[in-house]
Motif scaffolding. Structure first.
Motif, PDB file in Angstrom:
ATOM      1  N   GLY A 196    -101.033 -45.348  69.236  1.00 36.35           N
ATOM      2  CA  GLY A 196    -100.755 -46.558  68.172  1.00 36.35           C
ATOM      3  C   GLY A 196     -99.110 -46.440  68.093  1.00 36.35           C
ATOM      4  O   GLY A 196     -98.390 -47.314  67.761  1.00 36.35           O
ATOM      5  N   ASP A 197     -98.474 -45.260  68.136  1.00 36.05           N
ATOM      6  CA  ASP A 197     -97.194 -44.925  67.942  1.00 36.05           C
ATOM      7  C   ASP A 197     -96.344 -45.273  69.120  1.00 36.05           C
ATOM      8  O   ASP A 197     -94.978 -45.619  69.009  1.00 36.05           O
ATOM      9  CB  ASP A 197     -96.782 -43.532  67.831  1.00 36.05           C
ATOM     10  N   TYR A 198     -96.992 -45.668  70.148  1.00 35.56           N
ATOM     11  CA  TYR A 198     -96.298 -46.153  71.499  1.00 35.56           C
ATOM     12  C   TYR A 198     -96.663 -47.727  71.954  1.00 35.56           C
ATOM     13  O   TYR A 198     -96.771 -47.692  73.158  1.00 35.56           O
ATOM     14  CB  TYR A 198     -96.428 -44.996  72.573  1.00 35.56           C
ATOM     15  N   GLU A 199     -97.318 -48.408  71.224  1.00 31.06           N
ATOM     16  CA  GLU A 199     -97.724 -49.820  71.454  1.00 31.06           C
ATOM     17  C   GLU A 199     -96.703 -50.623  72.432  1.00 31.06           C
ATOM     18  O   GLU A 199     -95.464 -50.622  71.789  1.00 31.06           O
ATOM     19  CB  GLU A 199     -98.224 -50.411  70.500  1.00 31.06           C
ATOM     20  N   GLY A 200     -97.015 -51.046  73.766  1.00 28.37           N
ATOM     21  CA  GLY A 200     -96.039 -51.698  74.235  1.00 28.37           C
ATOM     22  C   GLY A 200     -94.798 -51.156  74.780  1.00 28.37           C
ATOM     23  O   GLY A 200     -93.992 -51.815  75.172  1.00 28.37           O
ATOM     24  N   TRP A 201     -94.959 -49.740  75.031  1.00 31.33           N
ATOM     25  CA  TRP A 201     -93.903 -48.875  75.263  1.00 31.33           C
ATOM     26  C   TRP A 201     -93.791 -48.761  76.757  1.00 31.33           C
ATOM     27  O   TRP A 201     -92.531 -48.535  77.294  1.00 31.33           O
ATOM     28  CB  TRP A 201     -93.802 -47.599  74.353  1.00 31.33           C
ATOM     29  N   ALA A 202     -94.714 -48.662  77.312  1.00 29.65           N
ATOM     30  CA  ALA A 202     -94.692 -48.013  78.724  1.00 29.65           C
ATOM     31  C   ALA A 202     -94.461 -48.897  79.912  1.00 29.65           C
ATOM     32  O   ALA A 202     -94.876 -49.872  80.014  1.00 29.65           O
ATOM     33  CB  ALA A 202     -95.987 -47.360  78.942  1.00 29.65           C
ATOM     34  N   ASP A 203     -93.325 -48.367  80.736  1.00 33.88           N
ATOM     35  CA  ASP A 203     -93.313 -48.889  82.096  1.00 33.88           C
ATOM     36  C   ASP A 203     -94.090 -48.574  83.120  1.00 33.88           C
ATOM     37  O   ASP A 203     -94.375 -49.287  84.333  1.00 33.88           O
ATOM     38  CB  ASP A 203     -91.824 -48.760  82.407  1.00 33.88           C
ATOM     39  N   ARG A 204     -94.591 -47.364  82.713  1.00 34.71           N
ATOM     40  CA  ARG A 204     -95.531 -46.663  83.777  1.00 34.71           C
ATOM     41  C   ARG A 204     -96.310 -45.841  83.126  1.00 34.71           C
ATOM     42  O   ARG A 204     -96.129 -44.895  82.093  1.00 34.71           O
ATOM     43  CB  ARG A 204     -94.657 -45.758  84.872  1.00 34.71           C
ATOM     44  N   ILE A 205     -97.581 -45.837  83.548  1.00 32.30           N
ATOM     45  CA  ILE A 205     -98.702 -44.830  82.917  1.00 32.30           C
ATOM     46  C   ILE A 205     -99.444 -44.208  84.011  1.00 32.30           C
ATOM     47  O   ILE A 205     -99.884 -44.867  85.051  1.00 32.30           O
ATOM     48  CB  ILE A 205     -99.735 -45.803  82.157  1.00 32.30           C
ATOM     49  N   VAL A 206     -99.774 -42.825  83.799  1.00 31.73           N
ATOM     50  CA  VAL A 206    -100.746 -42.080  84.626  1.00 31.73           C
ATOM     51  C   VAL A 206    -101.950 -41.921  84.002  1.00 31.73           C
ATOM     52  O   VAL A 206    -101.833 -41.436  82.785  1.00 31.73           O
ATOM     53  CB  VAL A 206     -99.871 -40.790  84.920  1.00 31.73           C
ATOM     54  N   MET A 207    -102.903 -41.873  84.608  1.00 30.55           N
ATOM     55  CA  MET A 207    -104.269 -41.834  84.231  1.00 30.55           C
ATOM     56  C   MET A 207    -105.006 -40.856  85.022  1.00 30.55           C
ATOM     57  O   MET A 207    -105.762 -41.416  85.935  1.00 30.55           O
ATOM     58  CB  MET A 207    -105.171 -43.040  84.027  1.00 30.55           C
ATOM     59  N   ASN A 208    -104.729 -39.469  85.123  1.00 28.37           N
ATOM     60  CA  ASN A 208    -105.484 -38.688  85.895  1.00 28.37           C
ATOM     61  C   ASN A 208    -106.447 -38.040  85.271  1.00 28.37           C
ATOM     62  O   ASN A 208    -106.508 -36.834  84.589  1.00 28.37           O
ATOM     63  CB  ASN A 208    -104.596 -37.734  86.253  1.00 28.37           C
ATOM     64  N   LEU A 209    -107.988 -38.726  84.893  1.00 25.21           N
ATOM     65  CA  LEU A 209    -108.998 -38.122  84.379  1.00 25.21           C
ATOM     66  C   LEU A 209    -110.172 -38.819  85.403  1.00 25.21           C
ATOM     67  O   LEU A 209    -110.811 -39.881  84.657  1.00 25.21           O
ATOM     68  CB  LEU A 209    -108.898 -38.447  82.729  1.00 25.21           C
ATOM     69  N   PRO A 210    -110.369 -38.451  86.504  1.00 22.47           N
ATOM     70  CA  PRO A 210    -111.074 -39.394  87.272  1.00 22.47           C
ATOM     71  C   PRO A 210    -112.528 -39.745  86.807  1.00 22.47           C
ATOM     72  O   PRO A 210    -112.773 -40.950  87.181  1.00 22.47           O
ATOM     73  CB  PRO A 210    -111.197 -38.348  88.832  1.00 22.47           C
ATOM     74  N   HIS A 211    -113.268 -38.998  86.178  1.00 22.63           N
ATOM     75  CA  HIS A 211    -114.502 -39.407  85.605  1.00 22.63           C
ATOM     76  C   HIS A 211    -114.832 -40.314  84.526  1.00 22.63           C
ATOM     77  O   HIS A 211    -115.724 -40.933  84.462  1.00 22.63           O
ATOM     78  CB  HIS A 211    -115.530 -38.245  85.588  1.00 22.63           C
ATOM     79  N   SER A 212    -113.672 -40.449  83.901  1.00 24.49           N
ATOM     80  CA  SER A 212    -113.677 -41.287  82.672  1.00 24.49           C
ATOM     81  C   SER A 212    -112.808 -41.954  82.324  1.00 24.49           C
ATOM     82  O   SER A 212    -112.519 -42.576  81.111  1.00 24.49           O
ATOM     83  CB  SER A 212    -114.371 -40.306  81.512  1.00 24.49           C
ATOM     84  N   ALA A 213    -111.915 -42.202  83.368  1.00 23.66           N
ATOM     85  CA  ALA A 213    -110.672 -43.097  82.896  1.00 23.66           C
ATOM     86  C   ALA A 213    -110.902 -44.624  82.489  1.00 23.66           C
ATOM     87  O   ALA A 213    -110.073 -45.086  81.933  1.00 23.66           O
ATOM     88  CB  ALA A 213    -109.508 -43.295  84.144  1.00 23.66           C
ATOM     89  N   ASP A 214    -111.976 -44.818  82.945  1.00 23.38           N
ATOM     90  CA  ASP A 214    -112.467 -46.543  82.527  1.00 23.38           C
ATOM     91  C   ASP A 214    -112.321 -46.804  80.885  1.00 23.38           C
ATOM     92  O   ASP A 214    -112.133 -47.492  80.497  1.00 23.38           O
ATOM     93  CB  ASP A 214    -113.675 -46.811  83.263  1.00 23.38           C
ATOM     94  N   GLU A 215    -112.819 -45.239  80.391  1.00 21.30           N
ATOM     95  CA  GLU A 215    -113.085 -45.339  78.872  1.00 21.30           C
ATOM     96  C   GLU A 215    -111.876 -45.337  78.132  1.00 21.30           C
ATOM     97  O   GLU A 215    -111.620 -45.763  77.012  1.00 21.30           O
ATOM     98  CB  GLU A 215    -113.882 -44.186  78.731  1.00 21.30           C
ATOM     99  N   PHE A 216    -110.556 -45.326  78.871  1.00 19.12           N
ATOM    100  CA  PHE A 216    -109.455 -45.260  78.275  1.00 19.12           C
ATOM    101  C   PHE A 216    -108.518 -46.534  78.575  1.00 19.12           C
ATOM    102  O   PHE A 216    -107.217 -46.428  78.263  1.00 19.12           O
ATOM    103  CB  PHE A 216    -108.642 -43.889  78.804  1.00 19.12           C
ATOM    104  N   LEU A 217    -109.092 -47.391  79.312  1.00 18.01           N
ATOM    105  CA  LEU A 217    -108.133 -48.557  79.666  1.00 18.01           C
ATOM    106  C   LEU A 217    -107.689 -49.373  78.584  1.00 18.01           C
ATOM    107  O   LEU A 217    -106.636 -49.842  78.552  1.00 18.01           O
ATOM    108  CB  LEU A 217    -108.960 -49.352  80.801  1.00 18.01           C
ATOM    109  N   ASP A 218    -108.548 -49.560  77.644  1.00 21.30           N
ATOM    110  CA  ASP A 218    -108.042 -50.329  76.441  1.00 21.30           C
ATOM    111  C   ASP A 218    -106.893 -49.652  75.814  1.00 21.30           C
ATOM    112  O   ASP A 218    -106.076 -50.368  75.319  1.00 21.30           O
ATOM    113  CB  ASP A 218    -109.209 -50.467  75.431  1.00 21.30           C
ATOM    114  N   THR A 219    -106.842 -48.316  75.768  1.00 22.90           N
ATOM    115  CA  THR A 219    -105.681 -47.614  75.232  1.00 22.90           C
ATOM    116  C   THR A 219    -104.491 -47.637  76.202  1.00 22.90           C
ATOM    117  O   THR A 219    -103.158 -47.921  75.769  1.00 22.90           O
ATOM    118  CB  THR A 219    -106.066 -45.931  75.148  1.00 22.90           C
TER     119      THR A 219
END
Ligand SMILES: C[S@@+](CC[C@H](N)C(=O)[O-])C[C@H]1O[C@@H](n2cnc3c(N)ncnc32)[C@H](O)[C@@H]1O
Length: 326
Positions: A237-260
């Motif tokens: 919530g503190d970083y909404e709209g902030w990122a130019d690049r995002i890393v999601m290395n949590l292979p078995h459940s990354a899909d659950e974090f896509l809204d974030t």
């Protein structure tokens, strides 16, 4: 006996040796050899050699006076180096101890030998270890010029992802905003910051975050790194709209974090999305999940689909680089 070597034209030898040394990949115990105008540089882990190098089995001579574990055992054990620790993966405790003793007795520069004692488990993705030699599970590991201190008994870390991380690091530009949602001890965040990015790394494992802070200090990039302990869903919530690049290395459940991830994304943001999927459809599930989360607010282009490494028979750890444009 053949050992894995990088083969390059002789005139590229020194540059190649330096690049492999930076990645801590030059093999101990064997001589670098020239044959028919080509140089053979022994490597400690063929799977971690960056793409584009020619890795071949070559009969490199054992460095004079060096005793290798195989000399003492009479067979070639399989092991991985992590800083001054050696990691083995043996089910039979007697064989594991025999290999550990030989590794310690050999001329390899080693402070300890660990055997994998469980699979990676739980939210924090840490495994159990049997300490077969030495006293510690803490180590300083070097990867492409950065040094990472970590305790394998407390945090996730895999040296096998070095080449993949480097592929991503090379895309980072000075001044960009990079957010690692599952940052661990900082193997993405620290080299990103070294390239001049402003970085935020979150992790639910407080010990990993402590190491991330230490590693940012150790590598001289603490001024560009914010390390936050917590569930990324609560921090985002503190970083909404902030990122130019995002890393999601949590292979078995990354899909659950896509809204974030979509909430974190700025107007033009690249997401490096790691997944584990069967070879029959390695990239489809990830791509569909990213589109479902981001469209129609964003136009989604998948710029890279890459198999990172084999995970299990018929399954790969894969990555998608997806560009989201608002
Ligand atoms: C596979 S590790 C990757 C670590 C690091 N990026 C690397 O490549 O070495 C996944 C990390 O995600 C963290 N994690 C799991 N769930 C999380 C969550 N909800 N919020 C933040 N971090 C989380 C774990 O503690 C673990 O350190």
């Amino acid at each position: 006996m053949g050992v894995p070597c990088v083969r390059v034209p002789r005139e590229e030898g020194e540059r190649t040796r330096q690049r492999l040394a930076e990645a801590d990949l030059v093999g101990d115990g064997y001589d670098i050899t020239v044959e028919e105008g080509r140089l053979y540089v022994p490597v400690s882990d063929a799977s971690a050699v960056p793409d584009g190098f020619d890795v071949v089995e070559f009969d490199a001579p054992v460095r004079e006076g060096q005793t290798m574990p195989a000399d003492l055992l009479g067979f070639e054990p399989s092991y991985e180096r992590l800083g001054e620790l050696v990691i083995i993966d043996e089910d039979d405790p007697e064989r594991a101890q025999q290999i550990a003793d030989a590794i310690v007795e050999s001329d390899l520069p080693v402070e300890g030998v660990l055997n994998r004692a469980s699979k990676i488990k739980g939210t924090e993705r840490v495994r159990d270890w049997d300490v077969l030699a030495g006293k510690t599970t803490t180590v300083v590991h070097r990867e492409y010029g950065c040094a990472f201190e970590l305790d394998l008994a407390e945090v996730y870390f895999s040296p096998r992802l070095a080449t993949e991380r480097h592929r991503v690091v090379e895309q980072v530009e000075a001044g960009e905003h990079a957010f690692d949602m599952f940052a661990g001890v900082g193997p993405f965040v620290v080299p990103f910051a070294e390239r001049g990015a402003t970085c935020v790394g979150t992790d639910i494992n407080g010990v990993a975050i402590e190491y991330l802070r230490k590693n940012a200090e150790r590598n001289g990039v603490a001024d560009r790194v914010t390390a936050i302990h917590g569930d990324v869903r609560e921090v985002a919530g503190d970083y909404e709209g902030w990122a130019d690049r995002i890393v999601m290395n949590l292979p078995h459940s990354a899909d659950e974090f896509l809204d974030t991830a979509v909430a974190l994304a700025g107007d033009d943001c690249t997401i490096h999305y790691y997944d584990i999927q069967p070879d029959t459809d390695s990239f489809g599930p990830g791509e569909r999940a990213i589109r479902a989360a981001a469209e129609p607010t964003y136009e989604v282009t998948v710029e890279t689909r890459r198999r990172v490494r084999s995970y299990a028979p018929g399954e790969h750890n894969v990555v998608l680089d997806a560009r989201l444009r608002r």
